[in-house]
Design a protein around this motif. Sequence first.
Motif, PDB file in Angstrom:
ATOM      1  N   THR A  55      -6.174   0.176   6.049  1.00  0.00           N
ATOM      2  CA  THR A  55      -5.796  -0.303   4.780  1.00  0.00           C
ATOM      3  C   THR A  55      -6.379   0.533   3.747  1.00  0.00           C
ATOM      4  N   GLU A  56      -6.423   0.122   2.364  1.00  0.00           N
ATOM      5  CA  GLU A  56      -6.929   1.011   1.510  1.00  0.00           C
ATOM      6  C   GLU A  56      -8.434   0.341   0.926  1.00  0.00           C
ATOM      7  N   ARG A  57      -9.351   1.222   0.592  1.00  0.00           N
ATOM      8  CA  ARG A  57     -10.382   0.546  -0.056  1.00  0.00           C
ATOM      9  C   ARG A  57     -10.890   1.552  -0.968  1.00  0.00           C
TER      10      ARG A  57
ATOM     11  N   MET B 149       0.813  -1.340   0.141  1.00  0.00           N
ATOM     12  CA  MET B 149       0.180  -0.101  -0.033  1.00  0.00           C
ATOM     13  C   MET B 149       0.921   1.200   0.096  1.00  0.00           C
TER      14      MET B 149
ATOM     15  N   LEU C 189      -6.170  -1.105  12.807  1.00  0.00           N
ATOM     16  CA  LEU C 189      -5.587  -1.395  11.577  1.00  0.00           C
ATOM     17  C   LEU C 189      -6.115  -0.301  10.446  1.00  0.00           C
TER      18      LEU C 189
ATOM     19  N   TRP D 234       6.194   0.029   3.728  1.00  0.00           N
ATOM     20  CA  TRP D 234       4.746   0.007   3.061  1.00  0.00           C
ATOM     21  C   TRP D 234       4.567  -0.839   1.881  1.00  0.00           C
TER      22      TRP D 234
ATOM     23  N   SER E 178       0.812  -9.322   6.982  1.00  0.00           N
ATOM     24  CA  SER E 178       1.423  -9.045   5.615  1.00  0.00           C
ATOM     25  C   SER E 178       2.901  -9.566   5.645  1.00  0.00           C
TER      26      SER E 178
ATOM     27  N   ASP F 123      -0.148  -5.093   3.399  1.00  0.00           N
ATOM     28  CA  ASP F 123      -1.648  -4.945   3.001  1.00  0.00           C
ATOM     29  C   ASP F 123      -2.375  -4.208   3.673  1.00  0.00           C
ATOM     30  N   PHE F 124      -2.156  -4.051   5.106  1.00  0.00           N
ATOM     31  CA  PHE F 124      -2.396  -3.019   5.998  1.00  0.00           C
ATOM     32  C   PHE F 124      -1.669  -2.794   6.921  1.00  0.00           C
TER      33      PHE F 124
ATOM     34  N   ALA G 248      -5.750 -10.042   1.152  1.00  0.00           N
ATOM     35  CA  ALA G 248      -6.408  -8.793   0.766  1.00  0.00           C
ATOM     36  C   ALA G 248      -8.006  -9.182   0.604  1.00  0.00           C
TER      37      ALA G 248
ATOM     38  N   LEU H 214      -9.426  -9.482   3.941  1.00  0.00           N
ATOM     39  CA  LEU H 214      -9.420  -8.340   4.747  1.00  0.00           C
ATOM     40  C   LEU H 214     -10.771  -7.409   4.024  1.00  0.00           C
ATOM     41  N   THR H 215     -10.795  -7.401   2.820  1.00  0.00           N
ATOM     42  CA  THR H 215     -11.952  -6.747   2.218  1.00  0.00           C
ATOM     43  C   THR H 215     -13.202  -7.424   2.544  1.00  0.00           C
TER      44      THR H 215
END
Length: 164
Positions: free
Chosen positions: A56-58, A1, A54, A35, A123, A39-40, A152, A155-156
């Motif tokens: 993360t990116e969404r 990320m 945590l 980074w 990760s 993944d988070f 990932a 996590l999603t």
Amino acid sequence: MRTLTEHDIRTSFVNCSRGEARRLAVPRDLDSRPWDDLDFLGWRDPGAPDRSYLVTERDGRPVGVTLRFPASRRGFLHRSMCSLCLTTHPGGGVSLMTARKAGAAGREGNSVGLYMCTDLACSLYVRGRKVPESGGRFEESLTLEEQIARTAGNLTAFLDKLFE
Ligand SMILES: [Zn+2]
């Protein structure tokens, strides 16, 4: 990320108040975090042992989640496999963490549980950058890329439940 700043992190939380997000402990060593291999970003709160976080990116945006350990029954809730990265920690290095849901559902007290590596280093376990105390992960037939994609995806799926 991508690399996140403290401001990115504090403004990313979806399941706590703005005041709580302003006050919670953000790691001071953000510049030295790996980074590219995350993944988070996950961390324990040094001032509150029952809390971890945590981010993360969404959909291209940082999303932060506050997590709690149900401390009173911690021993009862151990499992040996993390449900995100599927690393096994026979010695109890996996904990049930609970996250309040986002929005109105969270304000009504609804939460989602997740069995997860207690040190939140999923990760790094997947990439072999950190070795579990048992000496290794089980043999996988999947490639590293597939294992990363699976983590990932797990996590999603967890985040999806927070927004349900
Ligand atoms: Zn894990």
